[in-house]
Design an enzyme around this catalytic site. Structure first.
Site, PDB file in Angstrom:
ATOM      1  N   ASP A 218      -8.329  -2.884  -0.363  1.00  0.00           N
ATOM      2  CA  ASP A 218      -9.456  -1.983  -0.573  1.00  0.00           C
ATOM      3  C   ASP A 218      -8.976  -0.531  -0.580  1.00  0.00           C
ATOM      4  O   ASP A 218      -8.160  -0.139   0.262  1.00  0.00           O
ATOM      5  CB  ASP A 218     -10.440  -2.201   0.588  1.00  0.00           C
ATOM      6  CG  ASP A 218     -11.779  -1.511   0.378  1.00  0.00           C
ATOM      7  OD1 ASP A 218     -12.486  -1.875  -0.571  1.00  0.00           O
ATOM      8  OD2 ASP A 218     -12.116  -0.612   1.173  1.00  0.00           O
ATOM      9  N   GLU A 270       8.303 -12.329   2.894  1.00  0.00           N
ATOM     10  CA  GLU A 270       8.851 -13.215   3.936  1.00  0.00           C
ATOM     11  C   GLU A 270       8.341 -14.641   3.739  1.00  0.00           C
ATOM     12  O   GLU A 270       8.827 -15.571   4.355  1.00  0.00           O
ATOM     13  CB  GLU A 270       8.408 -12.737   5.336  1.00  0.00           C
ATOM     14  CG  GLU A 270       9.088 -11.457   5.793  1.00  0.00           C
ATOM     15  CD  GLU A 270       8.389 -10.841   7.017  1.00  0.00           C
ATOM     16  OE1 GLU A 270       7.440 -11.456   7.558  1.00  0.00           O
ATOM     17  OE2 GLU A 270       8.788  -9.726   7.404  1.00  0.00           O
TER      18      GLU A 270
HETATM   19  C1  BGC Z   1     -15.276  -1.538  -1.786  1.00  0.00           C
HETATM   20  C2  BGC Z   1     -16.658  -1.069  -1.488  1.00  0.00           C
HETATM   21  C3  BGC Z   1     -16.630  -0.316  -0.176  1.00  0.00           C
HETATM   22  C4  BGC Z   1     -15.577   0.796  -0.183  1.00  0.00           C
HETATM   23  C5  BGC Z   1     -15.282   1.303   1.179  1.00  0.00           C
HETATM   24  C6  BGC Z   1     -14.548  -0.245  -1.945  1.00  0.00           C
HETATM   25  O1  BGC Z   1     -14.074   0.206  -2.983  1.00  0.00           O
HETATM   26  O2  BGC Z   1     -15.178  -2.346  -2.918  1.00  0.00           O
HETATM   27  O3  BGC Z   1     -17.580  -2.116  -1.443  1.00  0.00           O
HETATM   28  O4  BGC Z   1     -17.881   0.249   0.060  1.00  0.00           O
HETATM   29  O5  BGC Z   1     -14.368   0.336  -0.701  1.00  0.00           O
HETATM   30  O6  BGC Z   1     -14.583   0.348   1.897  1.00  0.00           O
END
Ligand code: BGC
Length: 559
Positions: A218, A270
């Protein structure tokens, strides 16, 4: 609904230990709280997923990407993580996670989990410790704290606004503020801190040891930050620097972020086969290959198709550019039309272009109340069906978002009182947010929560959801679910090397390409029928009319 043509295509799961399994995988995104509810509390859970593994197997996906399932107060749909190495008790237990992983693996399906390294939640043990510790303490050093400014030090360190709206700084009551690029419940980590780095390596190993096959990272472009000493630049200055994004922006896509991923790659390697990772990196296209390189995460999302309208020239440019970028990185590319952050593509494609036919403009449509008179539902779905056949014929990984296989549209009319997305609350009346693509799935055409579970769903389902139920579509060979199943099975059979050759049809509304082995995909982006090229049609997104491909449709042919 239209008819699909289907030639005997037995679904063969991918070879289990193939280290390249991800390169052309079809990956199904599960947003767990809205997929299936096993215990009747209205929130989807791991028991629900376990019970639906046969559904995923019959659908024919190669992998599941599971959005966050960690303990969370759900300030941002689970992207506010309290503990990276546990399961939210509202969703299940670690033991159930293991059962789910085994069930998926037994069905020949890999598991990719979401990892959220840019920020924790404000309930994470480290953040609690930071709040309880004084200014300058090691506990505060794991996050980004700054003194307030202004005559009495009560003003935030800068005028930066967070992505969800409002100030990006939150006061903690002792003259200091912490940085949160998203919601205040999501304090940003300080990735210069070795403890933060070490802890995420532990987390990667924790899940990889449990059998997880890969990670979706993310906000992968946000971890490395370099804030100047006072004064910080203004928000306007930062926005100007956005246009440059040459690796030196204070917050985004800094070159140093790749040092982090080099360390991650060493850990992922790993394992046998090496664990995969895919970056959610909103960066300029030219900077994507570094995230996708084999020395880095290994793959990166491109959101270009997701931001495009249903347009032949745009699709062609995007496909060409991304195949080239992927080749440059030594990776395969990714394709995605929908996910948990954007208006569903059946809806986008049913809106007039620029009034809503892309992600930014479709938010505008939502903001204006989601006017049904503007939305052509049938056209949107017809185009979504055409688009998915095109996507599934491309080299690279195809990411599918739960519910798109049911032809679901965005739910535009969720009452304000039921909304959950922080963007809605922090930008009241301006951003409607992402709840409309997160409404729990309809499994049956009747019953409480349409088979999602026994309790009231955590977001209300509209009446039209019943028409899209899995139950209703399973037995209907012309349904969108049948189209996905048949196309995914065929794709497994036809998929070869990652090559694509364009075939010029001489018609600007048509995209025609050939894959190795004589597999052709032809899409008619126009509205009038076109003649089909030579070959046997194996599947089409809409019924053919006298050997012609109708408008807004795709057909696959074999030589
Ligand atoms: C996720 C979102 C989230 C954001 C903050 C992103 O890009 O896909 O759903 O709100 O990151 O974590």
């Amino acid at each position: 609904m239209s008819e699909t043509l289907f030639v005997n295509a037995e679904a063969e799961p991918l070879a289990e230990q193939d280290p390249n399994w991800w390169r052309q995988a079809a990956v199904y995104q599960i947003y767990p709280r809205s997929f299936a509810d096993g215990n009747g509390d209205g929130i989807g859970d791991l028991a629900g997923i376990i019970s639906r593994v046969p559904y995923l197997e019959a659908l024919g996906v190669d992998a599941v990407w599971l959005s966050p399932f960690y303990p969370s107060a759900l300030a941002d749909g689970g992207y506010d993580v309290d503990d990276y190495r546990d399961v939210d008790p509202k969703i299940g237990t670690l033991e159930q996670f293991d059962v789910m992983t085994r069930a998926l693996h037994d069905a020949g399906i890999k598991l990719i989990v979401d990892i959220v390294p840019n920020h924790s939640s404000n309930r994470h043990v480290w953040f609690r410790e930071a709040l309880a510790s004084p200014k300058g303490s090691p506990a505060r050093g794991r996050y980004i704290f700054r003194d307030g400014v202004g005559p009495d030090g009560t003003e935030p360190p800068s005028d930066w606004t967070s992505i969800f709206g409002g100030s990006a700084w939150e006061p903690v009551g002792d003259g200091q503020f912490y940085l949160h690029l998203f919601a205040p419940e999501q304090p940003d980590f300080n990735w210069d801190n070795p403890e933060v780095r070490e802890d995420f390596l532990t987390t990667l190993r924790f899940w990889a040891d449990r059998g997880v096959d890969g990670f979706r990272v993310d906000v992968a472009h946000g971890l490395a930050k370099k804030l100047t000493d006072d004064p910080l630049p203004t928000h306007a200055d930062l926005e100007l620097a956005e246009a440059v994004r040459d690796g030196a922006h204070m917050l985004w896509d800094r070159d140093e972020v790749h040092d982090i991923y080099t360390q991650w790659r060493a850990v992922l390697n790993e394992y046998d086969p090496p664990r995969t990772a895919v970056a959610e990196a909103w960066v300029h296209a030219s900077r994507r290959p570094r995230y996708a390189s084999p020395d880095g995460l290994g793959q990166a999302f491109n959101f270009d198709l997701l931001q495009a309208g249903f347009d032949a020239a745009e699709f062609r440019r995007i496909i060409g550019d991304n195949l080239e970028l992927a080749a440059r990185s030594g990776s395969s590319t990714t394709w995605v039309f929908s996910n948990h952050d954007v208006v569903r593509h059946a809806t986008r494609y049913g809106l007039p272009r620029h009034a809503g036919g892309d992600t930014t403009a479709s938010q505008e449509w939502l903001r204006q109340g989601g006017n049904e008179a503007v939305l052509d539902r049938a056209l949107g779905l017809r185009r979504a069906r055409a688009a998915i056949l095109l996507m599934l014929a491309l080299p690279g990984s195809a990411y599918l978002y739960q519910g798109e296989e049911l032809g679901l549209h965005e739910v535009a009319d969720i009452p304000d009182s039921a909304r959950q997305d922080p963007t809605f609350f922090r930008n009241a009346g301006v951003e409607i947010g992402r709840d409309g693509c997160r409404v729990p799935l309809p499994w049956t055409a009747s019953g409480p929560s349409l088979g999602f579970g026994d309790g009231a769903p955590h977001l209300p389902q509209p009446a039209w959801y019943a028409d899209h139920a899995v139950e209703a579509q399973t037995a209907d060979g012309t349904s969108t679910l049948s189209l996905y199943r048949e196309a995914l099975a065929l794709r497994r059979r036809l998929q070869g090397d990652e090559e694509l050759a364009w075939i010029d049809s001489g018609d600007p509304r048509v995209l025609h390409f050939r894959r190795p082995g004589g597999w052709h995909s032809v899409t008619n982006f126009g509205s009038a029928p076109i003649p089909l090229p030579a070959g046997s049609v194996v599947i089409s997104s809409a019924p053919l009319t006298e050997q012609q491909l109708p408008g807004n449709a795709t057909a696959w042919l074999v030589e």
